[in-house]
Every structure is written in C-alpha cells, then in structure tokens.
Design a protein around this motif. Structure first.
Motif, PDB file in Angstrom:
ATOM      1  N   ARG A   1     -71.747  25.035  74.542  1.00  0.00           N
ATOM      2  CA  ARG A   1     -72.862  25.763  75.159  1.00  0.00           C
ATOM      3  C   ARG A   1     -72.397  26.561  76.378  1.00  0.00           C
ATOM      4  O   ARG A   1     -72.854  27.684  76.604  1.00  0.00           O
ATOM      5  CB  ARG A   1     -73.974  24.790  75.555  1.00  0.00           C
ATOM      6  CG  ARG A   1     -74.777  24.319  74.377  1.00  0.00           C
ATOM      7  CD  ARG A   1     -75.925  23.459  74.823  1.00  0.00           C
ATOM      8  NE  ARG A   1     -76.635  22.949  73.653  1.00  0.00           N
ATOM      9  CZ  ARG A   1     -77.524  21.996  73.690  1.00  0.00           C
ATOM     10  NH1 ARG A   1     -77.843  21.435  74.842  1.00  0.00           N
ATOM     11  NH2 ARG A   1     -78.119  21.606  72.595  1.00  0.00           N
ATOM     12  N   ARG A   2     -71.530  25.963  77.194  1.00  0.00           N
ATOM     13  CA  ARG A   2     -71.008  26.670  78.373  1.00  0.00           C
ATOM     14  C   ARG A   2     -70.198  27.895  77.954  1.00  0.00           C
ATOM     15  O   ARG A   2     -70.312  28.974  78.553  1.00  0.00           O
ATOM     16  CB  ARG A   2     -70.153  25.734  79.223  1.00  0.00           C
ATOM     17  CG  ARG A   2     -70.989  24.702  79.953  1.00  0.00           C
ATOM     18  CD  ARG A   2     -70.150  23.841  80.842  1.00  0.00           C
ATOM     19  NE  ARG A   2     -69.763  24.619  82.025  1.00  0.00           N
ATOM     20  CZ  ARG A   2     -68.903  24.188  82.913  1.00  0.00           C
ATOM     21  NH1 ARG A   2     -68.320  23.019  82.773  1.00  0.00           N
ATOM     22  NH2 ARG A   2     -68.615  24.931  83.953  1.00  0.00           N
ATOM     23  N   VAL A   3     -69.395  27.725  76.906  1.00  0.00           N
ATOM     24  CA  VAL A   3     -68.621  28.867  76.400  1.00  0.00           C
ATOM     25  C   VAL A   3     -69.565  29.931  75.865  1.00  0.00           C
ATOM     26  O   VAL A   3     -69.398  31.131  76.136  1.00  0.00           O
ATOM     27  CB  VAL A   3     -67.607  28.413  75.321  1.00  0.00           C
ATOM     28  CG1 VAL A   3     -67.002  29.602  74.611  1.00  0.00           C
ATOM     29  CG2 VAL A   3     -66.524  27.553  75.940  1.00  0.00           C
ATOM     30  N   GLN A   4     -70.597  29.499  75.146  1.00  0.00           N
ATOM     31  CA  GLN A   4     -71.568  30.441  74.608  1.00  0.00           C
ATOM     32  C   GLN A   4     -72.305  31.166  75.743  1.00  0.00           C
ATOM     33  O   GLN A   4     -72.506  32.383  75.689  1.00  0.00           O
ATOM     34  CB  GLN A   4     -72.566  29.726  73.712  1.00  0.00           C
ATOM     35  CG  GLN A   4     -73.581  30.668  73.068  1.00  0.00           C
ATOM     36  CD  GLN A   4     -74.562  29.913  72.174  1.00  0.00           C
ATOM     37  OE1 GLN A   4     -74.575  28.678  72.147  1.00  0.00           O
ATOM     38  NE2 GLN A   4     -75.374  30.652  71.465  1.00  0.00           N
ATOM     39  N   ALA A   5     -72.685  30.469  76.775  1.00  0.00           N
ATOM     40  CA  ALA A   5     -73.374  31.082  77.915  1.00  0.00           C
ATOM     41  C   ALA A   5     -72.444  32.071  78.620  1.00  0.00           C
ATOM     42  O   ALA A   5     -72.860  33.168  79.008  1.00  0.00           O
ATOM     43  CB  ALA A   5     -73.851  30.010  78.888  1.00  0.00           C
ATOM     44  N   HIS A   6     -71.187  31.666  78.769  1.00  0.00           N
ATOM     45  CA  HIS A   6     -70.207  32.554  79.401  1.00  0.00           C
ATOM     46  C   HIS A   6     -70.039  33.832  78.575  1.00  0.00           C
ATOM     47  O   HIS A   6     -70.043  34.949  79.126  1.00  0.00           O
ATOM     48  CB  HIS A   6     -68.872  31.828  79.551  1.00  0.00           C
ATOM     49  CG  HIS A   6     -67.776  32.699  80.072  1.00  0.00           C
ATOM     50  ND1 HIS A   6     -67.711  33.093  81.380  1.00  0.00           N
ATOM     51  CD2 HIS A   6     -66.721  33.271  79.439  1.00  0.00           C
ATOM     52  CE1 HIS A   6     -66.652  33.879  81.536  1.00  0.00           C
ATOM     53  NE2 HIS A   6     -66.025  33.988  80.367  1.00  0.00           N
ATOM     54  N   TYR A   7     -69.906  33.677  77.269  1.00  0.00           N
ATOM     55  CA  TYR A   7     -69.770  34.849  76.395  1.00  0.00           C
ATOM     56  C   TYR A   7     -71.015  35.736  76.464  1.00  0.00           C
ATOM     57  O   TYR A   7     -70.923  36.961  76.454  1.00  0.00           O
ATOM     58  CB  TYR A   7     -69.513  34.436  74.951  1.00  0.00           C
ATOM     59  CG  TYR A   7     -68.122  33.930  74.676  1.00  0.00           C
ATOM     60  CD1 TYR A   7     -67.081  34.180  75.551  1.00  0.00           C
ATOM     61  CD2 TYR A   7     -67.845  33.205  73.522  1.00  0.00           C
ATOM     62  CE1 TYR A   7     -65.811  33.707  75.285  1.00  0.00           C
ATOM     63  CE2 TYR A   7     -66.568  32.742  73.245  1.00  0.00           C
ATOM     64  CZ  TYR A   7     -65.555  32.988  74.139  1.00  0.00           C
ATOM     65  OH  TYR A   7     -64.299  32.538  73.873  1.00  0.00           O
TER      66      TYR A   7
END
Length: 126
Positions: free
Chosen positions: A29-35
C-alpha cells in the motif's frame, strides 16, 4: 524471497513462515501510495510543460508572422532601390550625353565667325 527472484542465496525455509501478510500488504500500500503521488506530480509537470510548449509555440508563430511581414517590407525596399539605381544610371548617361552635346556645340560655335558666335553655354547643377 530471494529464491523466487532466481538469485543465488542461502534458502531459509522459515522465511516464508515468518512473513506476515499484514506487513506485506502495508508495504504494498505504501508503494502504491508513493507511485500514486509520483504519478500525480508527473501529470502536473506534464500539464505545465504542455502549457509552456503551447505558449512558446504561439510566441514563435507571432515572431514568424512579424518576420514574414518584415521580409515583405524589405523586398519592397529592395525593389525600390533597384528602380532608384536604374534611374541613377539613366541620369548619369544623360549627363554624359549632355556634356558631349555641350562640347560639340562649343566646337561648332568656334567654327562660326566671331560676330555670329553664341554666348558660351554654362551648365550648373544644384
């Protein structure tokens, strides 16, 4: 995890048991939010670049139009200068012919008797 990436590493069978789906889900989720944040920033930058390109394109079009008008004006000036040069050449030729005519008239006048001679012709230009 290294084994799934085909990297040479020591395989620890307990690694998969120690992985917790909640933590992996949080990391994804953090990677998705960052992207998502980065994609929004890129979209904003792209929109700004597109606006700048359109603005510059408009300015270039204005400059091109101004240069075309200036070129037409200078072409007109060049044509006028060409005509002026032609007229100048014609006047120079007329001046040469007039000087020859005056010299011939003086020569003919000198053949006449002194009582029959005309006054000397004086040509002045201002």
């Amino acid at each position: 995890m290294r084994g799934t990436l085909s990297l040479p590493a020591h395989r620890d069978p307990e690694v998969l048991e120690r992985l917790q789906p909640v933590h992996l889900n949080n990391m994804c989720r953090r990677v998705q939010a960052h992207y998502s944040v980065m994609a929004n920033r890129v979209a904003i930058d792209q929109a700004q670049l597109t606006a700048q390109v359109k603005e510059i394109d408009g300015e270039i079009s204005k400059m091109h139009s101004a240069m075309c008008e200036r070129q037409k004006m200078y072409a007109s000036y060049a044509e006028q200068f060409s005509k002026l040069h032609s007229i100048s050449q014609q006047l120079s030729r007329c001046n040469v012919i007039l000087n020859e005519t005056i010299a011939n008239a003086e020569a003919l006048n000198n053949f006449l008797a002194i009582d029959d001679r005309l006054e000397p012709f004086v040509w002045t230009t201002h």
